[in-house]
Design an enzyme around this catalytic site. Sequence first.
Site, PDB file in Angstrom:
ATOM      1  N   HIS A 119       0.877  -1.184   0.000  1.00  0.00           N
ATOM      2  CA  HIS A 119       0.000   0.000   0.000  1.00  0.00           C
ATOM      3  C   HIS A 119       0.915   1.234   0.000  1.00  0.00           C
ATOM      4  CE1 HIS A 119      -2.752   2.989   1.804  1.00  0.00           C
ATOM      5  NE2 HIS A 119      -3.751   2.196   1.459  1.00  0.00           N
ATOM      6  N   ASP A 196       3.456  -4.460   8.015  1.00  0.00           N
ATOM      7  CA  ASP A 196       2.219  -3.701   7.889  1.00  0.00           C
ATOM      8  C   ASP A 196       1.071  -4.699   7.988  1.00  0.00           C
ATOM      9  OD1 ASP A 196      -0.095  -2.534   7.004  1.00  0.00           O
ATOM     10  OD2 ASP A 196       0.758  -1.646   5.190  1.00  0.00           O
ATOM     11  N   GLN A 199      -4.207  -5.322   6.943  1.00  0.00           N
ATOM     12  CA  GLN A 199      -5.215  -6.250   6.416  1.00  0.00           C
ATOM     13  C   GLN A 199      -5.178  -7.605   7.129  1.00  0.00           C
ATOM     14  OE1 GLN A 199      -7.604  -5.386   4.532  1.00  0.00           O
ATOM     15  NE2 GLN A 199      -6.850  -3.429   3.752  1.00  0.00           N
ATOM     16  N   LYS A 222     -10.205  -1.125  10.620  1.00  0.00           N
ATOM     17  CA  LYS A 222     -10.371  -2.280   9.730  1.00  0.00           C
ATOM     18  C   LYS A 222     -10.697  -3.545  10.520  1.00  0.00           C
ATOM     19  CE  LYS A 222      -7.059  -0.475   6.343  1.00  0.00           C
ATOM     20  NZ  LYS A 222      -7.880  -0.015   5.211  1.00  0.00           N
ATOM     21  N   CYS A 360      -4.717   2.362  -3.751  1.00  0.00           N
ATOM     22  CA  CYS A 360      -3.475   2.872  -3.138  1.00  0.00           C
ATOM     23  C   CYS A 360      -2.325   1.887  -3.309  1.00  0.00           C
ATOM     24  CB  CYS A 360      -3.657   3.216  -1.666  1.00  0.00           C
ATOM     25  SG  CYS A 360      -4.841   4.520  -1.385  1.00  0.00           S
TER      26      CYS A 360
HETATM   27  N1  7TS Z   1      -1.534  -0.692   4.709  1.00  0.00           N
HETATM   28  C1  7TS Z   1      -2.432  -1.496   4.113  1.00  0.00           C
HETATM   29  C2  7TS Z   1      -2.030  -2.880   3.692  1.00  0.00           C
HETATM   30  C3  7TS Z   1      -3.736  -1.026   3.906  1.00  0.00           C
HETATM   31  O1  7TS Z   1      -4.635  -1.834   3.317  1.00  0.00           O
HETATM   32  C4  7TS Z   1      -4.080   0.283   4.315  1.00  0.00           C
HETATM   33  C5  7TS Z   1      -5.438   0.871   4.034  1.00  0.00           C
HETATM   34  C6  7TS Z   1      -3.113   1.053   4.960  1.00  0.00           C
HETATM   35  C7  7TS Z   1      -1.846   0.536   5.125  1.00  0.00           C
HETATM   36  C8  7TS Z   1      -3.414   2.403   5.504  1.00  0.00           C
HETATM   37  O2  7TS Z   1      -4.286   2.295   6.584  1.00  0.00           O
HETATM   38  P1  7TS Z   1      -4.905   3.575   7.288  1.00  0.00           P
HETATM   39  O3  7TS Z   1      -5.918   3.021   8.241  1.00  0.00           O
HETATM   40  O4  7TS Z   1      -3.806   4.299   7.964  1.00  0.00           O
HETATM   41  O5  7TS Z   1      -5.535   4.394   6.190  1.00  0.00           O
HETATM   42  N2  7TS Z   1      -6.130   0.267   2.960  1.00  0.00           N
HETATM   43  C9  7TS Z   1      -7.239   0.750   2.338  1.00  0.00           C
HETATM   44  C10 7TS Z   1      -7.857   0.064   1.307  1.00  0.00           C
HETATM   45  O6  7TS Z   1      -7.489  -1.012   0.877  1.00  0.00           O
HETATM   46  N3  7TS Z   1      -8.896   0.800   0.856  1.00  0.00           N
HETATM   47  O7  7TS Z   1      -8.982   1.917   1.604  1.00  0.00           O
HETATM   48  C11 7TS Z   1      -7.948   1.897   2.531  1.00  0.00           C
END
Ligand code: 7TS
Length: 402
Positions: A119, A196, A199, A222, A360
């Site tokens: 991401h 990371d 997910q 999430k 992303c």
């Molecule tokens: N890393 C991964 C693997 C992610 O899927 C996401 C967000 C992030 C980092 C960032 O997370 P945040 O909570 O700090 O924003 N992924 C997604 C997605 O797949 N669609 O919208 C956000």
Amino acid sequence: MPDFRKDFPILDQQVNGYPLVYFDNAATSQKPKVVIDALNDYYQTINSNIHRGVHHLSQLATARFEEARRAVQQFIHAPHAHEVILTKGTTESINLVASSFCQRFLHAGDEVVVSEMEHHANIVPWQLACERHGATLRVLPFDDRGVLRMEELDSLLNEKTRIVAVNHVSNTLGTINPVAEIIRKAHAKGIPVLVDGAQAAGHLPIDVQALDCDFYCFSGHKMYAPMGVGVLYAKEQWLNEMPPYQGGGEMIKTVTFAHTTYNELPYKFEAGTPSVGDVIGLQTAIEYINSIGLEVIAGREQALLEYATQQLLQIDGLQIVGTAPHKSAIISFNINKLHPFDIGTLIDQMGIAVRTGHHCSMPIMEHFGIPGTLRASFAFYNTEEEIDRLVAAVKKAVMMLS
Ligand code: 7TS
């Protein structure tokens, strides 16, 4: 199987005249009523700033906040509660490490290794750090199934590598990566690893001691918790050696204009007022997950993944992007040369929420030479009937567009 759907009030609604089908769980999960109630309770009974007040409410809020930290510690099997830094989310957790760790340990000529399936939140902070310190970003590629080319890892890791940053589960391909093996290989060369887990948390059991990762990052939103709270787990040794990330209240011991000394862990990395209610909501989400059992959640999600994969592949011209043998319940797909956005817009008219675009992870799109995909991502509260509705809606959209 109990009806988990009744725990999630938002699911019971019509969108464009159809019962809502929510398949955008990788972007954010929905929240069970117990979490929504915990937020309400917090604001109605003990809302107060923490760690500073002698008064009753502040003491209650502080106790609940620290109890939530211990709940996170247990959830990820961290050795110490002070190794759990509460942040805004995965993005902030990664930026904290990329900024602070790199300030201390990354020098001109050094290298940082990420994978090709990250991401942007696990790419750009490292690019910024590399630019700042004159280092180079190196990339571990994946094959056309979306499996990391592990045979290339050994040659990528060398005496210049300062850190490896890789996701546990890809938000676009769904691949569950062999992070334990990556960590073992990196550690054999004395290189720390950041995982990371955005997910993975709430979908797979996380044991940071079994993994032996140096850093583990995830977002509450999430995994059924409110937005605005996330976690950075880091080994104490690194946190002690890293300089603070942000300056401000709470992270200091003493301040004079000549010199400031820093607070102990974890407070050294928690400047300013945190999102206390959301942190308490995170604890409630963890308790909710535990009450169902991660193995039940994971089993349900694997069943949905298998069913949806079979059913979607019945659609003429449909291609799944990401066909690794070990996958989380995330399916990216395209149909012939139809634009994902057009299909996504049409099926929204039929009450179905999926994501369209590059998710992303533009380097993944570049790998496959595509502008984007449709992505359906499932949670344990989704059903086979909803998948049938997705398949029917996609078929209808394809007919309309062809
Ligand atoms: N890393 C991964 C693997 C992610 O899927 C996401 C967000 C992030 C980092 C960032 O997370 P945040 O909570 O700090 O924003 N992924 C997604 C997605 O797949 N669609 O919208 C956000």
